[in-house]
Design an enzyme around this catalytic site. Structure first.
Site: not given
Ligand code: F6R
Length: 587
Positions: A582, A473, A466, A100-101, A74, A470, A489, A27, A2
């Site tokens: 983020k 997502e 990585e 926020n939290g 969020w 990318k 394997h 955020r 948030c």
């Protein structure tokens, strides 16, 4: 997660808050809302969805008054609905809160508020009612707010608008909060970009800080239970750095900025790099801790330190760190790597390290972040503001620094710098329009796929991981990364006719990784080679230069661009992928 932002001054608050919210959307973007205060009346507008999607931008902008608070969400507690959108208010409508939290003891708090009318499923609304509850027992607003905040368990950054006194209280514990300081105006916010267009002066708040914002600022710390002083700092970023400029998306802007961020890595202070190298040499047990993309930067470091510096290090994902904590000693060194400096799992790991009295060194991008404040030594990646939710330039800045540190441990920093200097032109070509067009054609071929794979060996293995992150997502195509040798394997069972596999080729791993590519091709796989030279095995070829230990930087850039192109072709928002934020400030 948030984002929160407030304004108090002489200008119209709503447009400033709206602009701030847009800068904080990285955020969270499940819902948004603003509350302003004009002539003792509170005006609130909020709804679910992104600010631009909701179509309520104009009504938000029109809210009257020179004081207000705002929120972009969020979701954690409660679904994404208008009712759960912030701001929230107490029963009287005098106390309005954005938060926020996460309040971990919200159920216990709710039980004490049975006489109150709670209208949302959020933990945040309870803060307003708890303050009201404290006032019912005779305390004034400030004392009631202090007392209520002390009762919260978990983490918070809050802005509390007090209708009766025309003031805002800002307080933080575990979630980020800074205050922009203008001329006769203040901008409390989760992050600097929210007010960077208005002022380059900032006050970084510490955990427990409780600030009364009115005509001036009054600081108190709830943990120390006393008045405190906080200094004004200068912000080094330029306002344009946090703008999209001519680019359609921050993601593309930040990908192309990597040429400059590498240059900034080269320009880093040599004494500081050598100092870090010394700490690593002297440390007894070195632990690199990070999450997501930053974790992949650490995996790169594992190879770089092994090959360049002949130094063993332990790489641990932030959330897994508690299982290794018992290895820490006073002379152990924990290196935390984070773009935001706010990732909860990394902060937890650092707190664990501190409890064992180990030294904590952080490599972060955001100055004044929680990690910055917790660490014994901080090193800034200086990549500038990274606004897109996906990490691109911060990642390559981390890798570039780790490469320099590895060379410094080997007492050969100059060679490391030369290695990076050669990259300048190379990365410029990699982000040029012609390369982007070549990659767009590949994206056209891949846009309908459901699964993809990426493989690499040695230092190209973290790159494969990585790359897969990318791609998945932002395009939502399921993509998995593997070490080339590991495919046989098990994962090879998933290869069918036309399954795309991106193969990262470097000079030192060429022979083996091409054999792995052949194994996939003979089972019908579509081979995309990211390599210094073409090969018959490749169905599609993207040329990248051979850059030795800096290959992790050159080879990831085409995939960042591919991820961006795929997002566009599949109708996804590259800057704000679904379900993501983020700064991941929850465990
Ligand atoms: C992926 C991404 C995330 C972050 C992770 C850690 O593109 O951005 O995986 O890397 O959430 O974030 P920081 O670096 O802020 O600790």
């Amino acid at each position: 997660m948030c984002g929160i932002v407030g304004y108090i001054g002489e200008k119209e608050a709503a447009p400033i808050l709206l602009e701030g919210l847009k800068k904080l959307e990285y955020r969270g973007y499940d819902s948004a809302g603003i509350a302003t205060l004009a002539k003792n009346t509170v005006h609130v507008k909020k709804d679910k969805g992104k600010i631009n999607d909701i179509g309520f931008e104009a009504s938000l902008r029109a809210l009257p008054g020179n004081i207000g608070i705002a929120h972009t969400r969020w979701a954690t507690h409660g679904e994404v609905t208008k009712e759960n959108a912030h701001p929230h208010s107490d029963c009287s409508g005098n106390i309005i809160v954005v938060h926020n939290g996460i309040i971990e003891n919200y159920q216990a708090i709710k039980k004490t508020l049975n006489l109150h009318t709670i209208t949302s499923d959020t933990d945040s609304e309870l803060i307003a009612h708890l303050i009201e509850h404290e006032m019912d027992s005779g305390k004034d607003f400030i004392e009631a707010s202090k007392s209520a905040l002390k009762k919260l368990e978990g983490n918070y950054a809050v802005l509390i608008l007090n209708r009766k006194e025309n003031q805002i209280v800002a307080s933080r514990d575990g979630s980020p909060l800074v205050i922009g300081v203008g001329k006769d105006e203040y901008f409390p916010a989760s992050d600097i970009p929210a007010f960077l267009n208005h002022t380059k002066k900032v006050i970084y708040l510490s955990d427990g800080d409780f600030v009364i914002i009115n005509k001036n600022l009054e600081f108190f710390n709830l943990e120390e239970d006393k008045k405190v002083e906080r200094e004004i700092d200068n912000i080094e970023w330029d306002a344009e750095e946090a703008e999209k400029g001519d680019f359609d998306h921050y993601m593309l802007k930040e990908i192309t900025e990597q040429t400059e961020t590498i240059q900034k890595a080269i320009d880093q202070n040599e004494d500081e790099i050598n100092y870090i190298a010394k700490q690593i040499k002297e440390g007894y047990g070195i632990f690199l801790v990070a999450c997501g993309t930053a974790y992949h930067a650490c995996l790169n470091a594992e190879y770089l330190f092994s090959k360049i510096a002949k130094k063993h290090i332990n790489v641990v994902s932030g959330s897994e760190f508690p299982h290794f904590k018992h290895f820490l000693k006073e002379n152990s060194l924990v290196i935390a790597i984070s773009q935001s400096g706010e990732t909860a799992d990394v902060l937890e790991a650092v707190k664990a390290a501190k409890s064992m009295k180990s030294k904590v060194l952080s490599i972060i991008n955001v100055k004044g972040s929680s990690l910055d404040r917790l660490s014994d030594i901080t090193f800034y990646t200086k990549a500038g503001p990274e606004i897109c939710v996906l990490s691109t330039k911060a990642y390559t800045a981390q890798v570039a620094l780790l490469l320099l540190i590895a060379y410094a441990i080997a007492e050969n920093l100059e060679e490391g710098k030369n290695n990076l200097k050669n990259l300048y032109n190379l990365t410029y070509n990699l982000t040029a329009l012609s390369t982007r067009e070549h990659i767009r054609k590949l994206a056209e071929k891949l846009k309908e796929k459901n699964h993809m794979f990426t493989i690499g060996r040695g230092i190209m293995y973290p790159t494969a991981l990585e790359a897969a992150l990318k791609l998945k997502e932002v395009s939502y195509i399921h993509t998995e990364g593997f070490a080339g040798g590991n495919l046989k394997h098990g994962p090879v069972a998933l290869i069918e006719k036309g399954t795309p596999c991106i193969v990262f080729v470097s000079e030192d791993t060429e022979k083996e990784i091409l054999s792995n590519a052949a194994e996939i091709r003979s089972r019908g796989g579509l081979i995309i080679g990211i390599a210094p030279k073409d090969n018959d095995l490749f169905d599609y070829f993207i040329r990248v230069p051979e850059a030795s230990f800096a290959n992790s930087i050159t080879h990831i850039i085409p995939v960042q661009i591919l991820a961006y192109q795929l997002a566009l072709l599949r109708g996804c928002d590259p800057d704000k992928p679904r379900n993501l934020a983020k700064s991941v400030t929850v465990k």
